[in-house]
Design an enzyme around this catalytic site. Structure first.
Site, short mmCIF file in Angstrom:
data_model
loop_
_atom_site.label_atom_id
_atom_site.label_comp_id
_atom_site.label_asym_id
_atom_site.label_seq_id
_atom_site.Cartn_x
_atom_site.Cartn_y
_atom_site.Cartn_z
N GLY A 149 -0.86 -7.54 1.43
CA GLY A 149 -1.94 -8.14 0.66
C GLY A 149 -2.32 -7.25 -0.51
N GLN A 199 -7.70 -3.58 -6.74
CA GLN A 199 -6.64 -2.59 -6.56
C GLN A 199 -5.75 -2.45 -7.80
OE1 GLN A 199 -5.53 -4.39 -2.54
NE2 GLN A 199 -4.92 -2.24 -2.32
N CYS A 205 -2.93 0.73 3.65
CA CYS A 205 -3.39 0.13 2.41
C CYS A 205 -2.60 0.73 1.25
CB CYS A 205 -4.88 0.41 2.23
SG CYS A 205 -5.62 -0.31 0.75
N LEU A 206 -2.20 -0.12 0.32
CA LEU A 206 -1.48 0.35 -0.86
C LEU A 206 -2.32 1.33 -1.67
CD1 LEU A 206 0.16 -2.99 -2.07
CD2 LEU A 206 1.26 -1.11 -0.83
N HIS A 223 -9.16 -7.68 5.47
CA HIS A 223 -8.89 -6.44 4.72
C HIS A 223 -9.03 -6.68 3.22
CE1 HIS A 223 -6.49 -2.59 4.19
NE2 HIS A 223 -6.39 -3.14 2.99
N GLU A 224 -8.42 -7.75 2.73
CA GLU A 224 -8.45 -8.01 1.28
C GLU A 224 -9.83 -8.46 0.81
OE1 GLU A 224 -6.09 -6.76 -0.37
OE2 GLU A 224 -4.78 -6.53 1.37
N HIS A 254 -11.93 -5.53 0.26
CA HIS A 254 -11.69 -4.90 -1.05
C HIS A 254 -12.58 -5.52 -2.12
CE1 HIS A 254 -8.48 -1.96 -0.82
NE2 HIS A 254 -7.74 -2.78 -0.09
#
Length: 152
Positions: free
Chosen positions: A48, A53, A90-91, A132-133, A136
């Site tokens: 995701g 991000q 996480c990226l 999770h997204e 963000h």
């Protein structure tokens, strides 16, 4: 389409900690953002990606848990049920992972790229990715909810 740079922590001015604004109009900029986020997600081998991000404070998310791309604009969790505790990464936090408690099942209301409202239900990994997204978009990172660090 272009691959965008993924912000990582620590980041300038705590950008990843800022709350994203609603998308009020789906125009060429939002469509390009969705396309670029898709390309970036796949280039980074992620599950995701949220607009903050890639440096954009708009409520836009792309997810692919292996069942095809899901695009969400202005997503809102409208239902949660159960609990699951799993490792997350996480990226924006490379090289780390930790266990996090998330709902086992969620229902999310959002808008698609054609400005049509829809609802998506997710269980397991999809529920994790959705939560999770959306976190963000609210300036929350998984490490804020982490129960324990996982050794990599």
């Amino acid at each position: 389409m272009a691959i965008r740079k993924v912000l990582t922590i620590p980041d300038d001015n705590d950008f990843l900690r800022k709350k994203s604004r609603d998308v009020t109009m789906i125009d060429d900029r939002i469509l390009t953002l969705l396309d670029d986020m898709k390309e970036t997600l796949y280039a980074e081998n992620g599950v995701g990606l949220a607009a903050p991000q890639v440096g954009i404070l708009r409520r836009v998310v792309v997810i692919d848990v292996g069942e095809g791309l899901i695009e969400l604009i202005n997503p809102v969790i409208v239902y949660k049920k159960g609990e699951q505790i799993n490792a997350e990464g996480c990226l924006s936090i490379p090289g780390r992972s930790g266990t996090v408690s998330r709902p086992e099942k969620v229902r999310v209301r959002a808008i698609d790229r054609n400005n049509k409202e829809f609802t998506i239900e997710g269980e397991g990994l999809l529920a994790i990715a959705l939560c999770h997204e959306i976190d963000h978009l609210n300036g929350t990172l998984y490490v804020d909810k982490m129960i324990a660090e996982v050794e990599n």
